[in-house]
Design a protein around this motif. Structure first.
Motif, mmCIF file in Angstrom:
data_model
loop_
_atom_site.group_PDB
_atom_site.id
_atom_site.type_symbol
_atom_site.label_atom_id
_atom_site.label_comp_id
_atom_site.label_asym_id
_atom_site.label_seq_id
_atom_site.Cartn_x
_atom_site.Cartn_y
_atom_site.Cartn_z
ATOM 1 N N GLY A 225 0.934 -1.453 0.302
ATOM 2 C CA GLY A 225 0.040 -0.447 -0.144
ATOM 3 C C GLY A 225 1.150 1.397 0.500
ATOM 4 N N VAL A 226 1.871 1.099 0.759
ATOM 5 C CA VAL A 226 3.112 2.235 0.862
ATOM 6 C C VAL A 226 3.573 2.711 -0.985
ATOM 7 C CG1 VAL A 226 4.364 2.993 1.961
ATOM 8 C CG2 VAL A 226 3.314 2.191 3.320
ATOM 9 N N VAL A 227 4.338 1.243 -0.962
ATOM 10 C CA VAL A 227 4.569 1.757 -2.242
ATOM 11 C C VAL A 227 3.971 2.134 -3.555
ATOM 12 C CG1 VAL A 227 5.910 0.092 -4.804
ATOM 13 C CG2 VAL A 227 6.453 -0.050 -1.708
ATOM 14 N N ASP A 228 2.592 1.887 -2.818
ATOM 15 C CA ASP A 228 1.486 2.024 -4.416
ATOM 16 C C ASP A 228 1.094 3.686 -4.297
ATOM 17 O OD1 ASP A 228 -0.280 0.625 -6.560
ATOM 18 O OD2 ASP A 228 -2.230 1.208 -5.827
ATOM 19 N N GLN A 272 9.427 -6.034 -9.730
ATOM 20 C CA GLN A 272 8.868 -6.311 -10.482
ATOM 21 C C GLN A 272 7.483 -5.558 -10.638
ATOM 22 O OE1 GLN A 272 8.335 -10.104 -12.658
ATOM 23 N NE2 GLN A 272 5.891 -10.539 -11.390
ATOM 24 N N TYR A 273 6.582 -5.351 -9.444
ATOM 25 C CA TYR A 273 4.715 -5.112 -9.232
ATOM 26 C C TYR A 273 5.260 -2.909 -9.784
ATOM 27 C CZ TYR A 273 1.056 -2.633 -7.364
ATOM 28 O OH TYR A 273 0.374 -1.570 -7.211
ATOM 29 N N VAL A 274 6.290 -2.702 -9.046
ATOM 30 C CA VAL A 274 6.524 -1.044 -9.399
ATOM 31 C C VAL A 274 6.909 -0.624 -10.998
ATOM 32 C CG1 VAL A 274 8.941 0.735 -9.166
ATOM 33 C CG2 VAL A 274 7.142 -0.505 -7.718
ATOM 34 N N ASP A 276 5.714 -3.072 -13.743
ATOM 35 C CA ASP A 276 4.692 -3.315 -14.501
ATOM 36 C C ASP A 276 3.677 -1.135 -13.892
ATOM 37 O OD1 ASP A 276 5.424 -5.787 -14.766
ATOM 38 O OD2 ASP A 276 3.981 -6.678 -13.269
ATOM 39 N N ARG A 277 4.226 -1.523 -13.188
ATOM 40 C CA ARG A 277 3.289 0.079 -13.033
ATOM 41 C C ARG A 277 3.123 1.254 -13.244
ATOM 42 N NH1 ARG A 277 -0.407 2.220 -8.223
ATOM 43 N NH2 ARG A 277 -0.425 3.423 -10.027
ATOM 44 N N VAL A 278 4.746 0.858 -13.502
ATOM 45 C CA VAL A 278 5.425 2.227 -14.671
ATOM 46 C C VAL A 278 5.106 2.138 -16.506
ATOM 47 C CG1 VAL A 278 7.314 3.677 -14.959
ATOM 48 C CG2 VAL A 278 6.650 2.787 -13.247
ATOM 49 N N THR A 279 5.204 0.398 -16.886
ATOM 50 C CA THR A 279 5.652 0.400 -17.834
ATOM 51 C C THR A 279 3.705 0.981 -18.135
ATOM 52 O OG1 THR A 279 6.160 -0.347 -20.043
ATOM 53 C CG2 THR A 279 4.849 -1.699 -17.970
ATOM 54 N N ILE A 313 8.906 -5.191 -18.785
ATOM 55 C CA ILE A 313 8.088 -4.682 -19.170
ATOM 56 C C ILE A 313 8.636 -3.964 -20.427
ATOM 57 C CG2 ILE A 313 9.608 -1.442 -19.283
ATOM 58 C CD1 ILE A 313 11.083 -2.249 -16.588
ATOM 59 N N VAL A 314 9.359 -4.190 -21.704
ATOM 60 C CA VAL A 314 8.669 -4.678 -23.080
ATOM 61 C C VAL A 314 7.820 -5.131 -23.393
ATOM 62 C CG1 VAL A 314 9.797 -5.288 -25.190
ATOM 63 C CG2 VAL A 314 11.534 -4.326 -23.315
#
Length: 322
Positions: A225-228, A272-274, A276-279, A313-314
């Protein structure tokens, strides 16, 4: 408009495991083609940056100059669930101690890829790669007037050193100085900062420059939750994203092949979660991966992990709207 990409080392043919030639057997080495300025926009373009001069200047362990080829080897046999357009432009190589010239050349290569409508993925190389990548995105057509650039660094270190000679420890201070001189707006944020690896002076510099960060101990799976929220705030605040992954953000057991292995680190699941969110945000313009040192790797563990992140990411990338 098509743009040529100037490199020092031309791309080599890709090879890897092959189970067949039909679509259901597709792997990266089947999909990668040499870069051509005549292709339509929308491809992923790989650009190597062979350098560890910045690591040497920062008193780190050399070997990251061999990172681009190790990353290509890690990607080569990865299976693709569906066809993907990938081009390899070759590698910009820093000659001797000529780091600044190499960073400028990398900036030109990234700029050419971006202005041709492609998604550049830069394979490092020490984290001095960051200043070269930044030069490319800062001068691109995507950086329109008023567009706020967001730089998200996955890293155990701020890399904000005030040293007069640029190195792998100075790129984000250099970027802050360039942005201030140009009167442009950017947000530098870091996930994975290791308190024992950054002096109080570096934390003070980060606070003075408005850097937002999460400590590695705040990035556990139970801290999702903090990362999100950190990611949501970052993405909502910027128009264009440059994502840079320093592999020493990962625990040493996962990524031993780096100049400064992490005693604690951030789990691969969180990283990996980070990614996924960014890409998938529709704002990611460019990616680079730094600090892979094959001479220090164990069973290609770091290279394989980095390749998995690049693959993720790609294959999930949502292009920036132009």
């Amino acid at each position: 408009m098509a743009h040529q990409i100037a490199v020092d080392i031309e791309p080599k043919p890709w090879t890897g495991r092959s189970d067949g030639t039909s679509a259901e057997h597709l792997r990266w080495h089947h999909a990668v083609q040499p870069y051509s300025a005549e292709t339509a926009p929308g491809d992923c373009v790989l650009i190597g940056f062979s350098s560890d001069e910045g690591v040497r200047r920062n008193k780190g362990r050399r070997g990251a100059a061999d990172g681009p080829d190790a990353l290509r080897a890690g990607l080569a046999s990865m299976a693709l669930a569906e066809p993907l357009q990938i081009q390899d432009a070759g590698t910009v190589a820093v000659s001797g101690e000529e780091l600044e010239a190499g960073q400028a050349a990398l900036g030109n290569a990234v700029n050419a890829a971006l202005d041709s409508g492609h998604f550049p993925v830069v394979l490092g190389g020490g984290h001095e790669i960051a200043y070269g990548t930044y030069l490319g995105v800062a001068g691109s057509e995507l950086r329109t007037a008023g567009a706020k650039l967001g730089i998200l660094n996955l890293d155990a270190h701020f890399d904000l050193r005030g040293d007069p000679i640029p190195s792998s420890g100075t790129p984000f201070r250099q970027i802050a100085e360039d942005e201030a001189a140009a009167g442009t707006s950017h947000q530098y944020s870091v996930i994975g900062i290791s308190q024992p690896s950054n002096t109080t002076a570096l934390f003070d510099t980060a606070h003075r420059l408005g850097v937002r960060y999460l400590l590695d101990e705040e990035c556990g799976v139970i801290d999702r939750g903090v990362v999100d929220q950190f990611l949501a705030d970052f993405l909502d605040d910027v128009d264009l994203v440059y994502l840079t992954i320093d592999l020493d953000v990962l625990p040493a057991a996962v990524a031993p092949g780096v100049s400064a292995p992490a005693a604690y680190g951030v789990s691969l699941e969180t990283i990996q979660y980070v990614c996924d969110r960014v890409t998938s945000s529709g704002k990611l313009a460019v990616l680079d991966v730094a600090e892979l040192n094959p001479s220090l790797d164990v069973d290609n563990r770091t290279a394989r992990t980095a390749a998995r992140l690049i693959h993720r990411i790609v294959t999930k990338h949502v292009p920036v709207r132009r």
